[in-house]
Design an enzyme around this catalytic site. Structure first.
Site, short mmCIF file in Angstrom:
data_model
loop_
_atom_site.label_atom_id
_atom_site.label_comp_id
_atom_site.label_asym_id
_atom_site.label_seq_id
_atom_site.Cartn_x
_atom_site.Cartn_y
_atom_site.Cartn_z
N CYS A 150 23.53 33.43 40.56
CA CYS A 150 22.96 32.20 40.05
C CYS A 150 22.75 32.37 38.55
O CYS A 150 22.29 33.43 38.11
CB CYS A 150 21.61 31.92 40.73
SG CYS A 150 20.72 30.55 39.99
N CYS B 150 15.63 32.58 39.49
CA CYS B 150 15.96 31.75 40.65
C CYS B 150 15.14 32.21 41.85
O CYS B 150 14.79 31.43 42.71
CB CYS B 150 17.45 31.83 40.95
SG CYS B 150 17.93 31.03 42.50
N GLU C 232 14.65 65.51 63.52
CA GLU C 232 15.01 64.11 63.37
C GLU C 232 14.08 63.27 64.24
O GLU C 232 13.82 63.62 65.39
CB GLU C 232 16.46 63.97 63.84
CG GLU C 232 17.21 62.82 63.24
CD GLU C 232 17.71 63.06 61.82
OE1 GLU C 232 17.35 64.09 61.20
OE2 GLU C 232 18.44 62.19 61.32
N LYS D 128 31.85 64.85 61.52
CA LYS D 128 31.53 63.44 61.74
C LYS D 128 32.43 62.86 62.83
O LYS D 128 33.63 63.12 62.85
CB LYS D 128 31.72 62.64 60.43
CG LYS D 128 30.74 63.03 59.34
CD LYS D 128 29.31 62.73 59.72
CE LYS D 128 28.93 61.34 59.49
NZ LYS D 128 28.01 60.96 58.50
N ASP E 97 -4.00 49.95 81.34
CA ASP E 97 -3.83 49.33 80.02
C ASP E 97 -5.15 48.91 79.39
O ASP E 97 -5.38 49.10 78.20
CB ASP E 97 -2.90 48.12 80.12
CG ASP E 97 -1.45 48.56 80.24
OD1 ASP E 97 -0.58 47.70 80.36
OD2 ASP E 97 -1.22 49.79 80.23
N LYS F 28 24.41 65.82 66.02
CA LYS F 28 23.80 65.32 64.78
C LYS F 28 23.12 64.00 65.13
O LYS F 28 23.77 62.99 65.34
CB LYS F 28 24.87 65.10 63.71
CG LYS F 28 24.29 64.71 62.37
CD LYS F 28 25.36 64.79 61.29
CE LYS F 28 24.80 64.47 59.92
NZ LYS F 28 24.20 63.16 59.81
N CYS G 31 18.80 27.12 44.30
CA CYS G 31 18.18 26.20 43.34
C CYS G 31 19.12 25.09 42.90
O CYS G 31 18.71 24.16 42.20
CB CYS G 31 17.66 26.97 42.13
SG CYS G 31 19.00 27.63 41.11
S1 IVH Z 1 20.42 70.60 59.85
C1 IVH Z 1 19.65 72.68 56.05
N1 IVH Z 1 20.73 69.65 62.28
O1 IVH Z 1 21.59 65.02 59.24
C2 IVH Z 1 20.14 71.96 57.26
N2 IVH Z 1 20.49 68.10 60.51
O2 IVH Z 1 23.47 64.45 57.07
C3 IVH Z 1 19.88 70.52 57.18
N3 IVH Z 1 20.52 65.78 61.21
O3 IVH Z 1 19.31 65.37 56.61
C4 IVH Z 1 19.98 69.75 58.36
N4 IVH Z 1 20.76 66.15 63.36
O4 IVH Z 1 18.43 64.48 58.83
C5 IVH Z 1 20.56 69.36 60.98
N5 IVH Z 1 20.99 68.96 64.47
C6 IVH Z 1 20.82 68.66 63.19
C7 IVH Z 1 20.73 67.34 62.73
C8 IVH Z 1 20.57 67.10 61.38
C9 IVH Z 1 20.64 65.22 62.42
C10 IVH Z 1 20.39 65.02 59.96
C11 IVH Z 1 19.34 65.52 59.02
C12 IVH Z 1 20.06 65.75 57.71
C13 IVH Z 1 21.27 64.89 57.88
C14 IVH Z 1 22.40 65.33 56.99
#
Ligand code: IVH
Length: 665
Positions: A417, A423, A174, A307, A38, A119, A404
């Site tokens: 407010c 404020c 990401e 999702k 370190d 994702k 305030c």
């Molecule tokens: S593909 C043109 N792959 O999700 C294709 N996106 O809700 C664009 N994201 O803006 C994205 N994991 O930031 C892709 N395996 C993945 C991802 C991913 C996370 C994010 C990305 C995008 C957002 C959209």
């Protein structure tokens, strides 16, 4: 290494030192094996800092000091191709419907199968490599242009400073904090007396943008695209990995059944994954399929996000705090018994407004169900009434402004407010001088308080008429600080329109909306002259927000007059020129009737009408010869009959959703 040695670094030794530091940091965070202890690491960083102080023009992007090369002002960096978002589906049925609609569009089944990958719940970045060297890191921004965050590159695992080959390439992916990095970051922050990050996503966002932290926070990158590489997606990913960058875990699947299976696998593994995911991305794998499907302005048509259900937890409502925001809005916040949701410790949650509390009959001491999805602000959903013990107490609403003591305007859903922005003059000024607005260093802390308390500044426009004498009259303000501040203020005069607008802190607008408004109107005079109808033509502003913006600008007219008088018009620096895409409903009157289904099922009628407006149309309630389109759900009744009579196009909610899907919030 001694400090004498540090001051005599040659440029070559400096470059080597930066490389060594990056290497050591990486080793430390991966297998823990590093040649430097370190103290040696700290000495190396001090040496680097000393060299950089003497040669600010030669700072390397990967320097561990986190300085920006040459001290350039971070601005808009246009993307090579837009960084798009993704459309969502929420069930196997919706995914199947999405696949069917894609194949309808292609006129054939996809040729190359599918890629399925997690994702990742972080922030999208673009990393530019030249000759194999990482030269620039940029945030997604509004998708068209982002912010230069090259200063953070050295803290991101998985994004090597040097690729395995000397090529020019852009990697996209990401950046996030893994659960482990999140824990470590919060421990470090606690040591430095900083408040812990609320969640990994927040921490990643803050860390990417932070420049002057006295400690390091390590982040991770996972690549999911390389705009310049052709070929099937899973091969692009393999190539990224081959070059030495980390990638998302991509699985190639031949058919939809296999895709669904893989989705189920990832969803089941979610709790064990070392980082947060908020869904699963399904992409048509073949380049030919992607090309044929094309992209809308918001999202590609060849990829979709499946999702995952949001995470729910039960915890106890301990108290309700009433905070006065910088615009004078008095917002309730739930103080909760801390609970871990999807990897993050939640202590507070939003309660929206007093009406919301009353509507849900919340009481202090209630067990509440808490919701935290990919979004960063957890929400208290409902009290678990059957778990009440009788000890619960009513929540008291403020009778006067908690800040305030003046009266509270309760005529709107969001209480305010009566003094409005005045404020919270200090907060307003601090916001205005923030990095994304006027970027005036040295005014964030107690200086803003001093200036307001001394009566020198009532709003941020007053900053531009401050004199040296006035500054020197402040406690603990020396000549050097005063002059520095005056220089910083002078520089702020030249901020582009989007940032000056953002500094106003107009409710309902943030950074990207401010930029969009600036691009749309071009000058501050045009911004001030526009009426609600004109604001509603800006992408992303519906009727309700348009009215609010106009109301806010009226309230801010004194500030705007002062800015104009001081010559702060946001005109000097050009904005990135971007042509606004007209929405698919541009200029069309649309009527929505009946029960919405499919992707629109959860939306209120107002929300569907807002969707119409975001897509460029006007929403109206009755069918006439002027109506261009009727969206007819179940039990549509007389409006449908009338539309058919008039020969007006009638769409099902599903067809309509497909048409305007990219504008779904
Ligand atoms: S593909 C043109 N792959 O999700 C294709 N996106 O809700 C664009 N994201 O803006 C994205 N994991 O930031 C892709 N395996 C993945 C991802 C991913 C996370 C994010 C990305 C995008 C957002 C959209």
């Amino acid at each position: 290494m001694t400090s004498e040695a540090t001051l005599s670094l040659s440029p070559a030794a400096y470059a080597q030192a930066v490389a060594d530091a990056a290497q050591a940091a990486k080793a430390y965070y991966t297998d823990g094996a590093t040649a430097l202890d370190d103290d040696e690491y700290d000495a190396l960083v001090r040496a680097i800092a000393a060299f950089e102080a003497a040669h600010p023009e030669a700072v390397l992007p990967l320097s561990p000091t986190g300085r920006v090369a040459g001290g350039t002002v971070s601005g808009d960096v246009p993307h090579s191709v837009p960084m798009l978002s993704l459309d969502n589906v929420f069930s196997p049925e919706e995914l199947a419907a999405w696949v069917a609609s894609l194949e309808r569009r292609l006129g054939r089944p996809v040729a190359g199968g599918w890629s399925v990958e997690p994702k990742l719940d972080g922030l999208a970045v673009a990393a530019h490599y030249r000759g194999g060297h990482l030269v620039q890191l940029v945030t997604r921004g509004d998708g068209l242009a982002g912010e230069d965050i090259t200063h953070a590159a050295g803290s991101v695992l998985g994004l090597p400073a040097l690729l395995g080959e000397p090529i020019d390439i852009e990697l996209r992916g990401e950046v996030l904090l893994t659960d482990e990095q999140f824990e470590r970051a919060n421990a470090t922050r606690a040591e430095h007396g900083a408040t812990p990050f609320a969640n990994p996503r927040n921490g990643a966002a803050g860390t990417l943008r932070a420049k002057d932290r006295p400690y390091r926070v390590e982040l991770s990158f996972f690549g999911y695209a390389a705009p310049g590489l052709a070929g099937p997606h899973h091969e692009v990913i393999a190539r990224i990995a081959e070059l030495g960058a980390a990638t998302a875990a991509v699985r190639h699947c031949a058919g939809v059944e296999e895709v669904q299976q893989r989705i189920a696998e990832i969803a089941a593994a979610r709790p064990e994954l070392p980082y947060g995911i908020d869904g699963i991305v399904v992409k048509a794998d073949a380049a030919a399929d992607q090309e044929a499907a094309g992209s809308g302005s918001r999202a590609p048509r060849w990829a979709v996000a499946y999702k995952l259900p949001a995470a729910h937890r039960i915890t106890r409502l301990l108290a309700v705090e009433w905070n006065v925001g910088r615009t004078g809005v008095i917002a309730p916040r739930a103080v909760l018994e801390p609970v871990v949701v999807d990897g993050a410790t939640v202590r507070y949650a939003t309660l929206h407004n007093p009406a919301d509390i009353a509507r849900r009959g919340l009481m202090l001491g209630d067990q509440v169900s808490l919701y935290r999805a990919g979004d960063v602000i957890p929400r208290v959903e409902a009290p678990l009434v059957h778990l009440r013990t009788g000890e619960e107490q009513p929540i008291e609403f403020p009778a006067v402004c908690p800040c305030c003591g003046d009266a509270v305007d309760t005529t709107q859903q969001r209480w305010r407010c009566v003094r409005g922005r005045s404020c919270q003059a200090v907060a307003s000024v601090r916001y205005a001088v923030g990095r994304d607005q006027l970027d005036i260093a040295g005014l964030g802390g107690t200086r803003a308080v001093q200036l307001v308390e001394a009566g020198l500044v009532a709003d941020f426009a007053d900053l531009f008429t401050l004199t040296r004498e006035q500054l020197l009259s402040l406690d603990r303000m020396g000549e050097v600080s005063a002059d520095n501040l005056l220089v910083a203020i002078e520089q702020a005069r030249r901020q582009p329109l989007g940032k000056v607008f953002c500094a106003l802190g107009v409710r309902g607008t943030g950074r990207s909306m401010s930029r969009r408004i600036a691009r749309h109107f071009g000058t501050m005079a045009a911004i001030r002259a526009a009426d609600a109808e004109q604001y509603a033509q800006v992408a992303g502003i519906g009727a309700e927000k348009a009215a609010l913006v106009v109301e806010e600008l009226t309230e801010l007219s004194e500030v705007l007059d002062k800015l104009a008088a001081a010559g702060v018009t946001g005109g000097a620096a050009p904005e990135v020129a971007v042509v606004e895409q007209p929405g698919p409903l541009a200029g069309q009157a649309v009527v929505v009737t009946g029960t919405m289904t499919g992707a629109l099922a959860q939306l209120s009628r107002t929300a569907v009408n807002e969707l119409v407006e975001r897509a460029g149309g006007t929403a109206s309630s009755s069918v006439s010869a002027r109506t261009a389109m009727l969206v007819a759900g179940e039990k549509a009744g007389s409006k449908r009959a009338k539309a058919e009579q008039l020969g007006i196009q009638v769409l099902t909610p599903e067809e309509f959703a497909a048409l305007v899907g990219e504008f779904l919030a």
